[in-house]
Design an enzyme around this catalytic site. Structure first.
Site, PDB file in Angstrom:
ATOM      1  N   TYR A  78       0.853  -1.067  -0.287  1.00 23.52           N
ATOM      2  CA  TYR A  78      -0.044   0.017   0.108  1.00 23.52           C
ATOM      3  C   TYR A  78       0.743   1.482  -0.089  1.00 23.52           C
ATOM      4  CZ  TYR A  78      -5.094  -0.087   0.150  1.00 23.52           C
ATOM      5  OH  TYR A  78      -6.538  -0.190  -0.317  1.00 23.52           O
ATOM      6  N   GLU A  80      -0.474   4.626  -0.182  1.00 25.11           N
ATOM      7  CA  GLU A  80      -1.273   5.988  -0.684  1.00 25.11           C
ATOM      8  C   GLU A  80      -0.506   7.334  -0.030  1.00 25.11           C
ATOM      9  OE1 GLU A  80      -5.047   5.562   1.443  1.00 25.11           O
ATOM     10  OE2 GLU A  80      -5.113   7.891   1.761  1.00 25.11           O
ATOM     11  N   ASP A 255      -6.213  14.975 -23.890  1.00 23.92           N
ATOM     12  CA  ASP A 255      -6.232  13.576 -23.745  1.00 23.92           C
ATOM     13  C   ASP A 255      -5.713  12.795 -24.780  1.00 23.92           C
ATOM     14  OD1 ASP A 255      -6.861  10.775 -23.257  1.00 23.92           O
ATOM     15  OD2 ASP A 255      -8.886  11.255 -22.851  1.00 23.92           O
ATOM     16  N   THR A 284      -3.084   7.129 -21.647  1.00 25.25           N
ATOM     17  CA  THR A 284      -2.944   5.852 -21.250  1.00 25.25           C
ATOM     18  C   THR A 284      -1.346   5.537 -21.388  1.00 25.25           C
ATOM     19  OG1 THR A 284      -3.641   4.961 -23.191  1.00 25.25           O
ATOM     20  CG2 THR A 284      -5.261   5.116 -21.760  1.00 25.25           C
ATOM     21  N   LYS A 287      -1.372   1.871 -24.978  1.00 24.30           N
ATOM     22  CA  LYS A 287      -1.812   1.949 -26.340  1.00 24.30           C
ATOM     23  C   LYS A 287      -0.525   2.111 -27.256  1.00 24.30           C
ATOM     24  CE  LYS A 287      -6.236   4.224 -25.040  1.00 24.30           C
ATOM     25  NZ  LYS A 287      -7.268   3.258 -24.465  1.00 24.30           N
ATOM     26  N   ARG A 293      -0.860  -1.596 -18.566  1.00 25.79           N
ATOM     27  CA  ARG A 293      -2.243  -0.880 -18.812  1.00 25.79           C
ATOM     28  C   ARG A 293      -2.137   0.140 -17.762  1.00 25.79           C
ATOM     29  NH1 ARG A 293      -5.468  -3.275 -21.940  1.00 25.79           N
ATOM     30  NH2 ARG A 293      -6.991  -1.848 -21.660  1.00 25.79           N
TER      31      ARG A 293
HETATM   32  N1  PLP Z   1      -9.372   8.590 -23.245  1.00 25.24           N
HETATM   33  C1  PLP Z   1      -9.479   8.296 -24.431  1.00 25.24           C
HETATM   34  C2  PLP Z   1      -9.200   9.156 -25.494  1.00 25.24           C
HETATM   35  C3  PLP Z   1      -9.558   6.694 -24.831  1.00 25.24           C
HETATM   36  O1  PLP Z   1      -9.495   6.484 -26.196  1.00 25.24           O
HETATM   37  C4  PLP Z   1      -9.615   5.887 -23.981  1.00 25.24           C
HETATM   38  C5  PLP Z   1      -9.829   4.305 -24.215  1.00 25.24           C
HETATM   39  O2  PLP Z   1      -9.938   3.984 -25.214  1.00 25.24           O
HETATM   40  C6  PLP Z   1      -9.404   6.311 -22.536  1.00 25.24           C
HETATM   41  C7  PLP Z   1      -9.451   7.863 -22.185  1.00 25.24           C
HETATM   42  C8  PLP Z   1      -9.875   5.336 -21.311  1.00 25.24           C
HETATM   43  O3  PLP Z   1      -8.929   4.420 -21.181  1.00 25.24           O
HETATM   44  P1  PLP Z   1      -8.961   3.381 -20.089  1.00 25.24           P
HETATM   45  O4  PLP Z   1      -9.579   2.424 -20.785  1.00 25.24           O
HETATM   46  O5  PLP Z   1      -7.156   2.985 -19.760  1.00 25.24           O
HETATM   47  O6  PLP Z   1      -9.434   3.956 -18.881  1.00 25.24           O
END
Ligand code: PLP
Length: 490
Positions: A78, A80, A255, A284, A287, A293
């Site tokens: 843990y 936090e 994002d 993320t 990808k 992940r």
């Molecule tokens: N943001 C975008 C643009 C995405 O395409 C995705 C997932 O496909 C996410 C966020 C969410 O990612 P996660 O599945 O790791 O939560």
């Protein structure tokens, strides 16, 4: 630059395949002692991934070094809090790996601050939203009331501040033009947190119309302008997005979950690199970035203190084993080979798009200049759902996706989204991606919708005899020539 298979394959750990084989063989023998069905499913998953064309735009293959890093006792800890400031004792080694992940992320992306704790992209977005609200609304609200901490407020003042926090606006890309559910849409928590409005794309070109985004921003006056997408096959000018945000006093949040690998690999530079332009950037790590992940948040100094409070604000305890794997993956992404990989991802997407176009298929925006291609399957007389299932029958793994103004809605849809990150990791080059386009068109041309009692079905279909076998045989040749985890035996 042309695709260089040897470089891509080295990203899969070919240099240490014999050692990785020993590690996995031993691990599977251990798992077999406790739950043999899990060991069997784990072996089968590798077999299935090795024998199919993985074209899901959000997936990749992480290296054995990244995968092995996740299977350790860091999982049991843990932690936090943040590096050097934990609510638990004995976090010295977690501090080491979290600090390394953050350092690699800062260096790789040229960001002033990086937060390595988010468990996923959705979590990273939640951290970012709360950090923006905390910085822009909560902190000045507290100052106005002469308080330092929310616990110092009276019940009435807290209610006032809470209602202000819950009454802010967000402008993001519409779902059917490629935006993501977490960008303020009602079914997601972000849509319950913010009043949301969308910008779309130009009806003729399918491209983002920055004048229209600016007009929407002037009218709506959002606190947060979100850029980034999961199904837009083009690049974004983040400098223009920042100009728009500045004009209306919005915080620019980008994002880059889908295209972080192209940023890391220096394919997207200048105005196309979001990091120097955004106040907060989320991603993320699994990808196009090819890590475990997980998620990351990058931020300016202004937003860093609030992002740092992500756990326990909106995140559960950090996954130390995954943060360790992020450090390993980000170290890999800082190698020069990763730039070649990223360029190959973009070149291969072009080859795939050209392969579709020369065979008469229709693409949203007419092509691509990132890692993904969005095929409009209406000209094949199919829904996205039928096309996705028929392709899967032939060993081609994709996902259906809405297209702008989709007549079939989000569930059945009219598009198929293809991405090149995974097969590029295997070593596929331009010729193989042209062949992939040929195989996809072969499957879709040989798929017929089946009639339902109330008209044509949106889900059922028939695939002409022999098609799946023909496509699987042609795929097998390419898959065998570009093995997944070369030299790794179980
Ligand atoms: N943001 C975008 C643009 C995405 O395409 C995705 C997932 O496909 C996410 C966020 C969410 O990612 P996660 O599945 O790791 O939560």
């Amino acid at each position: 630059m042309t695709a260089d298979a040897s470089v891509s394959k080295s990203g899969l750990g070919a240099g240490y395949a014999a050692t990785a084989s020993e590690a996995y063989q031993a691990a599977l023998r251990v798992i077999e002692q406790v739950e043999p069905r899990v060991a069997a499913a784990t072996r089968k998953e590798l077999e299935d991934q090795r024998s199919s064309l993985k074209l899901i735009a959000s997936e990749n293959y992480a290296s054995p070094a990244v995968l092995l890093t996740m299977g350790t006792w860091f999982s049991d800890k843990y932690a936090e809090g943040t590096v050097g400031h934990r609510f638990y004792a004995a976090c010295q080694n977690v501090d080491t790996v979290e600090a390394l992940a953050a350092e690699h992320a800062r260096e790789l992306f040229g960001a002033p601050y990086a937060y390595a704790q988010p468990h996923s992209g959705i979590d990273a977005n939640l951290v970012a939203f709360w950090a923006i609200l905390a910085t822009r609304i909560e902190a000045p609200g507290l100052a106005e009331l002469g308080a330092k901490h929310v616990n110092d407020l009276s019940e009435a003042d807290w209610e006032k501040l809470r209602s202000k926090l819950g009454n802010q606006r967000l402008l993001g890309m519409s779902l059917d033009t490629g935006g993501h559910l977490t960008h303020g849409f009602r079914p997601n928590i972000s849509g319950k947190m913010f009043h949301q409005r969308s910008y779309g794309t130009d009806a003729q070109t399918g491209l983002i119309d920055y004048d229209a985004v600016a007009a929407a921003a002037r009218e709506f006056k959002p606190l947060v302008l979100v850029a980034g997408y999961s199904a837009y096959p083009r690049r974004v000018n983040f400098a223009k997005m920042r100009e728009i945000a500045d004009e209306v006093g919005a915080t620019l949040m980008v994002d880059m979950a889908h295209f972080a690998g192209l940023v890391a690999g220096k394919v997207f530079t200048g105005d196309e690199n979001p990091v120097p332009h955004a106040h907060v950037t989320t991603t993320t790590t699994h990808k196009s970035l090819r890590g475990p992940r997980g998620g990351l948040v990058l931020a300016t100094e202004e937003y860093a203190p609030a992002v740092d409070k992500g756990c326990p604000m909106v995140l559960g305890g950090p996954l130390s084993h995954v943060m360790a794997a992020k450090a390993v993956a980000l170290a890999e992404a800082r190698q020069p080979e990763f730039q070649t990989y990223a360029q190959n991802v973009a070149d291969n997407a072009k080859s795939l798009a050209d392969g579709f176009l020369k065979r008469g298929a229709t693409l949203v925006t007419g092509g691509t200049d990132n890692h993904l291609v969005l095929l409009d399957v209406q000209s094949f007389g199919l829904t996205g759902r039928q096309a996705e299932s028929a392709l899967l029958d032939a060993g081609v793994v994709t996902n259906r996706n809405s297209i702008p103004n989709d007549p079939n809605g989000a569930w059945y849809s009219s598009g198929i989204r293809f991405g090149t990150p995974a097969l590029t990791t295997r070593g596929f080059g331009a010729d193989e991606f042209d062949k992939v386009a040929e195989l996809v068109v072969d499957v879709l041309s040989n798929t017929q919708p089946t009639a339902a009692s109330n008209g044509p079905s949106k889900a059922k279909y028939t695939l002409a005899d022999g098609t799946a076998d023909r496509v699987r045989a042609a795929s097998a040749e390419m898959l065998d020539a570009n093995p997944l985890y070369p030299g790794l035996t179980l």
